[in-house]
Design a protein around this motif. Structure first.
Motif, PDB file in Angstrom:
ATOM      1  N   GLN A  18       1.579   2.559  -3.399  1.00 32.52           N
ATOM      2  CA  GLN A  18       1.467   3.609  -2.388  1.00 32.52           C
ATOM      3  C   GLN A  18       0.313   4.567  -2.677  1.00 32.52           C
ATOM      4  OE1 GLN A  18       5.094   5.181  -0.368  1.00 32.52           O
ATOM      5  NE2 GLN A  18       6.129   4.479  -2.222  1.00 32.52           N
ATOM      6  N   TYR A  19      -0.132   4.613  -3.937  1.00 32.08           N
ATOM      7  CA  TYR A  19      -1.205   5.537  -4.303  1.00 32.08           C
ATOM      8  C   TYR A  19      -2.569   5.056  -3.808  1.00 32.08           C
ATOM      9  CZ  TYR A  19       2.160   7.846  -7.359  1.00 32.08           C
ATOM     10  OH  TYR A  19       3.266   8.524  -7.850  1.00 32.08           O
ATOM     11  N   GLU A  22      -4.480   8.015   0.133  1.00 31.90           N
ATOM     12  CA  GLU A  22      -4.636   9.360  -0.414  1.00 31.90           C
ATOM     13  C   GLU A  22      -3.368  10.191  -0.229  1.00 31.90           C
ATOM     14  OE1 GLU A  22      -8.084  11.119   1.285  1.00 31.90           O
ATOM     15  OE2 GLU A  22      -9.394   9.450   0.767  1.00 31.90           O
ATOM     16  N   LYS A  23      -3.192  11.140  -1.129  1.00 29.07           N
ATOM     17  CA  LYS A  23      -1.957  11.921  -1.151  1.00 29.07           C
ATOM     18  C   LYS A  23      -1.775  12.741   0.121  1.00 29.07           C
ATOM     19  CE  LYS A  23       0.593  15.308  -3.910  1.00 29.07           C
ATOM     20  NZ  LYS A  23       0.591  16.153  -5.134  1.00 29.07           N
ATOM     21  N   ARG A  26      -0.796  10.417   2.804  1.00 31.51           N
ATOM     22  CA  ARG A  26       0.536   9.899   2.500  1.00 31.51           C
ATOM     23  C   ARG A  26       1.601  10.949   2.820  1.00 31.51           C
ATOM     24  NH1 ARG A  26      -0.601   8.682  -2.351  1.00 31.51           N
ATOM     25  NH2 ARG A  26       0.601  10.234  -3.495  1.00 31.51           N
ATOM     26  N   THR A  27       1.329  12.198   2.552  1.00 29.66           N
ATOM     27  CA  THR A  27       2.285  13.266   2.874  1.00 29.66           C
ATOM     28  C   THR A  27       2.457  13.409   4.381  1.00 29.66           C
ATOM     29  OG1 THR A  27       1.610  14.415   0.854  1.00 29.66           O
ATOM     30  CG2 THR A  27       2.820  15.690   2.501  1.00 29.66           C
TER      31      THR A  27
END
Length: 288
Positions: A18-19, A22-23, A26-27
């Motif tokens: 999942q990484y 990008e965070k 993803r959020t």
């Protein structure tokens, strides 16, 4: 718990699958409605039905950075990590083009360089149109072969940074991959050979015609310019008048110079006479 990667999932490129997204993006996916309602408890078997419902591809759009359904399903595939055979079936699916696009980008993210070239290069022959949503929330027309070319050449596709891909030339030199031959080269070779045969069979009329020398060709005669024409058409009487006019102008100049010289001479003589008279008057005054 719903957003965690499955326990038996393998690490991709040395990190959590999942990484790869990008965070921040993803959020946003975790917070969107489609992820909470449609992707909750989704398995690999049910993922096909959701992929068949896709109507376009894309990354994030709008000022609030909203993710598309296509991007949510990519993250779901990274989370549940389906088997390679399922991904290959996605790529080979010819009925649903967005299912093929989903499998192609997942293979590009998780597969090796050899698998990417092996499974994605045959898709260059797929020229179907697709819809892609850009950052402004507007739709664009994109062909499948263009999308595959972006996956193999670009660094970022649908707002996902793609892993580094080994160059094809290196794999060819190590004999891990065969030299790619474009299907268009065969068609071009056939067209060239057919054209050569037609030229050889049909005699060209230009070969039978005699060559025309450059000297035999009649050149269009240029009309003389008005200035040149006037100079050539002048009569002898006109030339005599011009000579007479030039002589008169010269005589006038000479006469003017003579008059000037004479006036200078007269002024000089008058000045000498005046000086002599002044000297004589001074001497007379002195003797007296």
């Amino acid at each position: 718990m719903a957003n965690r990667t499955v326990k038996d999932a393998h690490s991709i490129k040395g990190t959590n699958p999942q990484y790869l997204i990008e965070k921040i993006i993803r959020t946003r996916i975790y917070e969107c409605r489609y992820w909470k309602e449609e992707c909750f408890a989704l398995t690999a078997a049910l993922l096909v039905d959701k992929a068949m419902e896709l109507k376009y591809i894309g990354g994030v759009f709008g000022g609030n950075v909203k993710p598309t359904d296509f991007l949510c399903l990519i993250l779901k595939m990274l989370q549940i990590q389906p088997e390679k055979d399922i991904v290959v079936e996605f790529i080979k699916n010819e009925d649903f083009k967005y299912v093929r696009a989903l499998g192609a980008i997942y293979m590009r993210l998780t597969g090796t360089s050899l698998d990417c070239y092996k499974y994605l290069e045959p898709l260059y022959l797929d020229y179907r149109k697709m819809k892609r949503m850009n950052r402004n929330g507007e739709f664009e027309i994109l062909h499948m072969d263009e999308f595959i070319d972006e996956l193999l050449r670009e660094e970022r596709v649908v707002d996902i940074i793609l892993p580094r891909l080994q160059k094809r030339q290196v794999l060819e030199e190590s004999n891990e991959l065969e030299v790619r031959v474009s299907p268009l080269e065969e068609d071009l070779d056939e067209m060239d050979t057919s054209e050569d045969e037609e030229v050889a069979r049909s005699p060209s009329p230009e070969r039978n015609q005699p060559r025309i020398k450059y000297q035999d060709v009649d050149k269009p005669k240029r009309s003389p310019s008005p200035k040149y024409k006037r100079s050539r058409s002048r009569s002898p009487h006109r030339r005599d008048d011009d000579d007479r006019h030039r002589k008169s102008k010269k005589s006038k100049r000479d006469r003017h110079h003579r008059d000037e010289d004479r006036s200078h001479k007269d002024r000089g003589e008058r000045s000498r006479d005046k000086r002599d008279k002044d000297r004589k008057r001074d001497r007379d005054n002195h003797h007296s």
